[in-house]
Structure formats: structure tokens, C-alpha cells
Scaffold this motif. Structure first.
Motif, PDB file in Angstrom:
ATOM      1  N   HIS A   1      33.212  48.446 -50.925  1.00  0.00           N
ATOM      2  CA  HIS A   1      32.808  49.306 -49.820  1.00  0.00           C
ATOM      3  C   HIS A   1      33.684  48.983 -48.615  1.00  0.00           C
ATOM      4  CE1 HIS A   1      28.470  50.634 -50.988  1.00  0.00           C
ATOM      5  NE2 HIS A   1      29.349  50.896 -51.924  1.00  0.00           N
TER       6      HIS A   1
ATOM      7  N   PRO B   1      33.662  62.251 -43.638  1.00  0.00           N
ATOM      8  CA  PRO B   1      32.546  63.209 -43.538  1.00  0.00           C
ATOM      9  C   PRO B   1      31.616  62.841 -42.376  1.00  0.00           C
ATOM     10  CG  PRO B   1      32.217  61.715 -45.386  1.00  0.00           C
ATOM     11  CD  PRO B   1      33.587  61.441 -44.848  1.00  0.00           C
ATOM     12  N   GLN B   2      31.627  63.647 -41.354  1.00  0.00           N
ATOM     13  CA  GLN B   2      30.894  63.348 -40.122  1.00  0.00           C
ATOM     14  C   GLN B   2      29.377  63.324 -40.320  1.00  0.00           C
ATOM     15  OE1 GLN B   2      32.220  62.332 -37.119  1.00  0.00           O
ATOM     16  NE2 GLN B   2      34.077  62.223 -38.358  1.00  0.00           N
ATOM     17  N   GLN B   3      28.861  64.029 -41.328  1.00  0.00           N
ATOM     18  CA  GLN B   3      27.409  64.057 -41.529  1.00  0.00           C
ATOM     19  C   GLN B   3      26.850  62.701 -41.979  1.00  0.00           C
ATOM     20  OE1 GLN B   3      29.664  65.704 -43.411  1.00  0.00           O
ATOM     21  NE2 GLN B   3      28.962  66.007 -45.503  1.00  0.00           N
ATOM     22  N   PHE B   4      27.732  61.779 -42.395  1.00  0.00           N
ATOM     23  CA  PHE B   4      27.281  60.460 -42.830  1.00  0.00           C
ATOM     24  C   PHE B   4      27.639  59.357 -41.835  1.00  0.00           C
ATOM     25  CE2 PHE B   4      27.899  62.964 -46.722  1.00  0.00           C
ATOM     26  CZ  PHE B   4      26.605  62.940 -47.204  1.00  0.00           C
ATOM     27  N   VAL B   5      28.148  59.733 -40.693  1.00  0.00           N
ATOM     28  CA  VAL B   5      28.509  58.766 -39.656  1.00  0.00           C
ATOM     29  C   VAL B   5      27.242  58.307 -38.946  1.00  0.00           C
ATOM     30  CG1 VAL B   5      29.733  58.458 -37.462  1.00  0.00           C
ATOM     31  CG2 VAL B   5      30.813  59.710 -39.341  1.00  0.00           C
ATOM     32  N   ASP B   6      27.115  56.993 -38.792  1.00  0.00           N
ATOM     33  CA  ASP B   6      25.963  56.420 -38.106  1.00  0.00           C
ATOM     34  C   ASP B   6      26.470  55.436 -37.066  1.00  0.00           C
ATOM     35  OD1 ASP B   6      23.353  55.697 -37.460  1.00  0.00           O
ATOM     36  OD2 ASP B   6      23.228  54.194 -39.054  1.00  0.00           O
TER      37      ASP B   6
ATOM     38  N   PHE C   1      31.218  64.658 -51.241  1.00  0.00           N
ATOM     39  CA  PHE C   1      30.117  64.313 -50.361  1.00  0.00           C
ATOM     40  C   PHE C   1      29.155  65.492 -50.362  1.00  0.00           C
ATOM     41  CE2 PHE C   1      33.775  61.929 -48.964  1.00  0.00           C
ATOM     42  CZ  PHE C   1      33.260  60.642 -48.810  1.00  0.00           C
ATOM     43  N   SER C   2      27.936  65.258 -50.798  1.00  0.00           N
ATOM     44  CA  SER C   2      26.948  66.326 -50.979  1.00  0.00           C
ATOM     45  C   SER C   2      27.509  67.432 -51.868  1.00  0.00           C
ATOM     46  CB  SER C   2      26.499  66.894 -49.626  1.00  0.00           C
ATOM     47  OG  SER C   2      25.884  65.901 -48.854  1.00  0.00           O
TER      48      SER C   2
ATOM     49  N   ILE D   1      31.045  54.478 -40.549  1.00  0.00           N
ATOM     50  CA  ILE D   1      30.681  55.006 -41.859  1.00  0.00           C
ATOM     51  C   ILE D   1      31.047  53.969 -42.914  1.00  0.00           C
ATOM     52  CG2 ILE D   1      32.881  56.226 -42.151  1.00  0.00           C
ATOM     53  CD1 ILE D   1      31.303  58.428 -43.656  1.00  0.00           C
TER      54      ILE D   1
ATOM     55  N   LEU E   1      32.090  53.590 -46.799  1.00  0.00           N
ATOM     56  CA  LEU E   1      32.636  54.385 -47.885  1.00  0.00           C
ATOM     57  C   LEU E   1      32.700  53.562 -49.164  1.00  0.00           C
ATOM     58  CD1 LEU E   1      35.585  55.987 -45.879  1.00  0.00           C
ATOM     59  CD2 LEU E   1      33.450  57.111 -46.561  1.00  0.00           C
ATOM     60  N   ASN E   2      32.172  54.119 -50.241  1.00  0.00           N
ATOM     61  CA  ASN E   2      32.249  53.512 -51.564  1.00  0.00           C
ATOM     62  C   ASN E   2      33.608  53.910 -52.142  1.00  0.00           C
ATOM     63  OD1 ASN E   2      32.145  52.953 -54.305  1.00  0.00           O
ATOM     64  ND2 ASN E   2      30.162  53.927 -54.629  1.00  0.00           N
TER      65      ASN E   2
END
Length: 127
Positions: free
Chosen positions: A24, A37-42, A71-72, A46, A48-49
Motif C-alpha cells: 500500500h 480518484p478524488q472520491q477516496f481522498v480523506d 475504482f468503483s 489517499i 492505494l493498493n
């Protein structure tokens, strides 16, 4: 001189894969050249695997890391500048390496300009 960081990333990645673990990467998603992918940014980051079964065409380069992933269910080309990598580690053990962003500037300093000497050469005969 080239940065040591991309070499360390590749070495840790190889160690993780050789031990059948899941690599990771923790990435600064706010880096100006990061394509993630911005929808997975926290909190601006992020995870990433990057195990071989999860990505396609992984390239661990000296300046950036690129791969294709879904992604999704949607395919995406991910581009992570080496400067944006904050850590690489094995998911199962949390062993790996983290990097201090201040130690690795976003861009390498340009090489010094070579100025041709001006005037006549200063040569003398040596016997």
C-alpha cells in the motif's frame, strides 16, 4: 544527484511482494501533479493498493509512479509523483517506510549553467 526516494520505494515494494504481502502507498492527494480518484481522498491523503493483482501496467519510475486501476468499477490512469509518496508499507504488517515531504522537493534543482570561459585561454609551456 538523483533522489534516493524512488529507489527506496522500489526496494520496499519488491520486499513486500517477495513476502506475499499487499503493498500500500500513502499519497499526498493534494500534490499539484497527482492524478488520483478524488472520491477516496480523506484529509488530503489517499491509500492505494498497488499489488500486482489490483493494478495493471505498474511503472515505478524515478519521477512518478503510474498504473491503471478500477475504482468503483471505472478504469483510471493513476499518476503519483514520487514527491507525493508519503509512505509505502505492507498492509498486513504495517512494515515499510515513511517519507518526510520536506526532505524531497517537488522538483529537482536544475543543473548549474555551464558558462564558457571568456577571453583568451591561460596556457603556458611546461618543460
Amino acid at each position: 544527484m538523483t533522489s534516493l526516494k524512488p529507489y527506496l520505494i522500489r526496494a520496499i515494494y519488491d520486499w513486500i511482494i517477495d513476502n506475499n504481502l499487499t503493498p500500500h502507498m500513502l499519497v499526498d492527494a493534494q500534490h499539484s501533479q497527482a492524478v488520483v480518484p478524488q472520491q477516496f481522498v480523506d484529509d488530503g491523503k489517499i491509500v492505494l493498493n498497488i499489488r500486482p493483482q489490483a493494478v495493471d501496467a505498474l511503472a515505478l519510475g524515478n519521477h512518478d509512479i503510474q498504473f491503471n486501476a478500477r475504482f468503483s468499477g471505472k478504469p483510471m490512469l493513476v499518476i503519483v509523483p514520487v514527491a507525493a509518496v508519503l509512505a509505502i508499507y505492507a498492509k498486513e504488517t504495517n512494515k515499510g517506510m515513511s517519507f518526510d515531504p520536506e526532505d524531497y522537493p517537488e522538483t529537482e534543482a536544475p543543473p548549474p549553467e555551464h558558462k564558457p570561459p571568456t577571453g583568451r585561454p591561460n596556457l603556458r609551456v611546461v618543460k
